[in-house]
Each structure stands twice: as structure tokens, then as C-alpha cells.
Motif scaffolding. Sequence first.
Motif, PDB file in Angstrom:
ATOM      1  N   TYR A 201      19.024 -18.125  -0.183  1.00 36.46           N
ATOM      2  CA  TYR A 201      17.941 -17.299  -1.221  1.00 36.46           C
ATOM      3  C   TYR A 201      16.403 -17.486   0.035  1.00 36.46           C
ATOM      4  CZ  TYR A 201      14.949 -15.913  -4.775  1.00 36.46           C
ATOM      5  OH  TYR A 201      13.800 -14.438  -4.849  1.00 36.46           O
ATOM      6  N   LYS A 205      13.070 -18.042   5.106  1.00 37.74           N
ATOM      7  CA  LYS A 205      11.445 -17.451   4.043  1.00 37.74           C
ATOM      8  C   LYS A 205      10.184 -18.077   5.632  1.00 37.74           C
ATOM      9  CE  LYS A 205      12.919 -15.872  -0.090  1.00 37.74           C
ATOM     10  NZ  LYS A 205      13.106 -16.095  -2.067  1.00 37.74           N
ATOM     11  N   ALA A 223       8.845 -19.587  -3.156  1.00 36.61           N
ATOM     12  CA  ALA A 223      10.374 -19.446  -3.888  1.00 36.61           C
ATOM     13  C   ALA A 223      11.568 -18.971  -3.565  1.00 36.61           C
ATOM     14  CB  ALA A 223      10.306 -18.593  -5.103  1.00 36.61           C
ATOM     15  N   GLY A 224      12.475 -20.288  -3.576  1.00 34.34           N
ATOM     16  CA  GLY A 224      13.997 -20.225  -3.470  1.00 34.34           C
ATOM     17  C   GLY A 224      14.094 -21.159  -2.323  1.00 34.34           C
ATOM     18  N   SER A 260      12.879 -22.509  -7.783  1.00 37.21           N
ATOM     19  CA  SER A 260      12.378 -21.106  -7.835  1.00 37.21           C
ATOM     20  C   SER A 260      10.580 -21.480  -8.235  1.00 37.21           C
ATOM     21  CB  SER A 260      12.895 -21.007  -9.416  1.00 37.21           C
ATOM     22  OG  SER A 260      14.059 -20.964  -9.475  1.00 37.21           O
ATOM     23  N   THR A 261      10.096 -22.153  -7.583  1.00 36.10           N
ATOM     24  CA  THR A 261       8.720 -22.441  -7.949  1.00 36.10           C
ATOM     25  C   THR A 261       8.099 -22.628  -6.650  1.00 36.10           C
ATOM     26  OG1 THR A 261       8.940 -23.744  -9.853  1.00 36.10           O
ATOM     27  CG2 THR A 261       6.474 -23.758  -8.831  1.00 36.10           C
ATOM     28  N   SER A 262       7.177 -21.323  -6.937  1.00 40.91           N
ATOM     29  CA  SER A 262       6.134 -21.365  -5.316  1.00 40.91           C
ATOM     30  C   SER A 262       5.444 -22.306  -4.814  1.00 40.91           C
ATOM     31  CB  SER A 262       6.201 -20.440  -5.011  1.00 40.91           C
ATOM     32  OG  SER A 262       5.160 -19.081  -5.718  1.00 40.91           O
ATOM     33  N   GLY A 373      11.356 -14.217 -15.163  1.00 35.60           N
ATOM     34  CA  GLY A 373      12.398 -14.504 -14.030  1.00 35.60           C
ATOM     35  C   GLY A 373      12.435 -16.065 -13.960  1.00 35.60           C
ATOM     36  N   LYS A 382      13.970 -10.792  -9.997  1.00 37.15           N
ATOM     37  CA  LYS A 382      13.538 -11.402  -8.844  1.00 37.15           C
ATOM     38  C   LYS A 382      12.977 -12.596  -7.946  1.00 37.15           C
ATOM     39  CE  LYS A 382      12.743  -6.150  -7.989  1.00 37.15           C
ATOM     40  NZ  LYS A 382      12.372  -5.395  -6.692  1.00 37.15           N
ATOM     41  N   ARG A 383      12.555 -13.264  -8.909  1.00 41.84           N
ATOM     42  CA  ARG A 383      12.092 -14.658  -8.762  1.00 41.84           C
ATOM     43  C   ARG A 383      10.648 -15.211 -10.005  1.00 41.84           C
ATOM     44  NH1 ARG A 383       6.300 -16.293  -5.865  1.00 41.84           N
ATOM     45  NH2 ARG A 383       6.998 -17.673  -7.197  1.00 41.84           N
ATOM     46  N   HIS A 385       8.152 -16.413 -11.727  1.00 41.08           N
ATOM     47  CA  HIS A 385       6.870 -16.180 -11.753  1.00 41.08           C
ATOM     48  C   HIS A 385       6.251 -17.421 -12.029  1.00 41.08           C
ATOM     49  CE1 HIS A 385       6.233 -11.529 -11.959  1.00 41.08           C
ATOM     50  NE2 HIS A 385       7.882 -12.136 -11.346  1.00 41.08           N
ATOM     51  N   HIS A 387       4.005 -20.466 -10.313  1.00 41.27           N
ATOM     52  CA  HIS A 387       3.238 -20.689  -8.326  1.00 41.27           C
ATOM     53  C   HIS A 387       1.971 -21.930  -8.982  1.00 41.27           C
ATOM     54  CE1 HIS A 387       2.127 -19.707  -4.600  1.00 41.27           C
ATOM     55  NE2 HIS A 387       0.397 -20.075  -5.111  1.00 41.27           N
TER      56      HIS A 387
END
Length: 410
Positions: A201, A205, A223-224, A260-262, A373, A382-383, A385, A387
Motif C-alpha cells: 500500500y 508513495k 498514509a499507508g 494509516s495516518t499521514s 476510513g 480509501k484512507r 482521515h 493527519h
Amino acid sequence: LTEINEFLRAGRADLKDAKKARQRYRETVKKTLSPQDYEEVKERLAKESIQGQLVFKHRSKKWVIEQEALEGKLANFSNEIKELKEIRRTKSNALQREIFNQYVFLNALGQQQVLSDCFPDFDLRHPPSGSGDCAAPKLLQFAYNNELEPVCMGEFWWGAAPVKEVRKHGYFYPSCASRCRPILGHMLQGLDVEENPLLNYGKDKPMPIVYEDEDLVVVDKPAGLLSVPGVEIEDSALTRIKNLYPKASGAILLHRLDMSTSGLLMFTLNPKANKRMQRQFIKRQVEKTYIAEVVGEIKEEEGTILLPLAPDYFDLPRQMVCQENGKPSKTIWKVLHREKGISRLALKPVTGRTHQLRVHCAHPDGLGLPMIGDELYGVIGKRLHLHAHELIFQHPTSKERITLTAPIPF
């Protein structure tokens, strides 16, 4: 044995007190006696010291002999208890294995495997209670026993949520990691199963650098992408930083973000900077602000969430609210925007527990609204949310107060 130890302790204490008393007496009479008289006093006090030690040794001799005998008996009892515990552990393991071996699981190839063989470390750590009794293994077993071919399957929660866990009626959730994943690893063999999307995933990126100098580097983790390498996934923010800065030394990672967190993730490039920044993180002097979007409109404008968190060992990496054994967790929140049933929040974690913000938002004793998400505590999308938008800290060398932000990607 306790009485003997107390007698010996008191006797030694009396000897010390007598020694101090003689010392004080010597210092007092030295000022008034002639040198010859003072030497006689010193000689007399020395004899008293020797006499006191001889008396204590004589009186304590029988107690010391009895103490040694009792300690020998105690050691024998301790060894017997240790041996009995080992026998109990061995018998318990054998009984557990016998019970678990009554569970026999099929796969699409017609192969059988008992429950204990699904867990390679069975003898070191037994499977969680309830292993094999979840819905997914039972449904697959029914299909194989009746010569049916599974096409697709999903599990959803029905009914009220447990007090400690985040579950919502009608929401789909992945199979529990601790109980089901080892079993499903066998039962899904022979089926055309999609590859785990998480394995690739975060691949390819980009991870932009937000700040960089000789001490620090701060990136905007996508994310990912894992913060550190996983069991099956090597690519991570830490791996990329080590490749970009091969001369970086010491423990360069300061904190982590969920896969999963950006957002903003900080690394140090030398031991001195790491030590100084670690001190700021430990003392909670680094200010972190996250932006999140939750499903639902919150009536209040701001507030504080205090919910103690603990790992859900039956379903890691999920966390749960636990008043008995959970670690104190505090989150300050504020509504930034509301639109079409969605609330955008600014979240400030005072503590830094695993999944703290996600659980504090989703749990009914928190906001009661899962993040968009959130595959663990809400509905997959999709992801996630969530951040890490802002970091405020003091530079470890220049002492300058620095504020960094990363653009919100949702």
C-alpha cells in the motif's frame, strides 16, 4: 526464621549504638583528661567493645545454627514447589494440546490441521480462549464439509457493543488477529484470495521532506507507509531515512505514526540531538496537532477526552478502553468545520497512546463518532482521515522555537 533474623538485626544494631556511644564519650573526656588518663579510658573502651562482640557472638551462635537449618529446609521446600509447578505446567500444556487437537480445520485442498498446529509457538504461548469458535472459521468449515466453494465473505457486528471495545451494530470488521489469523492462514489455502493490499500500500508513495538540517529531518509521511519496518513489510519511513542519510548515527526515530495516518514525522541525525529531543517528547514539551474528520456532526465546540487505554490482546493491534488496567490518556479537541454530516476536528494528544485519537473519537464514552476510513474502529474507506498537521518544538542546538505544518490531504 523471621524471629531469628529480627534477633540478629537487633543485636547488630545494639553493637553499632554502643560503638557510637563510646565514640561520643571519648570525644567528651578528651577535653578534660590528661594524656595518660585518656589512654587508659581508650584501653578500657576497647576492651568493652571486644567484650560486647564476644557476648553477641556467643548468644547468637545457636540462633545462627538454627537459621542455617531453617534456610536449608526453606530451600528444599522452594525446590519442591518449583518442581511441582513445572510438572503442573507440563501437564497443563499436554491437556491444552489434547483439547485443542479436538478442533480439526479443513482447507480448500481438503487438508486437515488441528488447532494447536495453527499456532507455531503453542508450547510457549497458548492460543487465546475462544480460538476456533469465531464466525469465519466456522463458516469456512461448514462450506468445506458440504463440498461448497467459498466465493466471498465479510463479518459484521450485530447488537450492542462491549463496554471496553469499539464496535457498532451493522459495521463490518476484519477477522481478529490473535484468534483467527493463524487459523485462516491454513483454511484459505487453495482459494483464489486477493493479495493483502497493505503489503504494497505504501510502495512508491512519495515522502516529502518538510524540514532538514544537520540535527533533524522532518518528513510528511504518506498514509499507508509504516513508520518502522514490519514483519512482512520492509518499506517504511525509517528505512527510507536511513537510505537517504547513511551517516546518521544513534537511535534516529523519535516517535511514530500509525500506518494509516499521514503527516509530520521527526527523525534525528546524531545522538546529541536525539537525546535532547527525546527529553522534550518525554516531558510533553513538543506540541502536536492532528486534523481528523469524523462521521457525524458534533454539537459542542470543544472539549477534553479522558479514557484509559490498553491493548486488546485478543485482537491486536486494536486498543480498548479499560478502567482497571488502562494507561491514562488525554485528548483535547476542537471543531473546525461541519458540513453534510461530517465534522473536521483539531486534536491535540496530551499523551501518546497507540490509536489514542482513533479510540477517543470512536468510543461512545468519547465522541462516539469514528473517523472516516477507520478500518479498525469504523468503516473502511480509501484512507483514514487523520493527519499529523503541526509540530511545535525547540530546536535541540539553536534553541529556536520552530513551527512546522504539513498540508492536509483530504
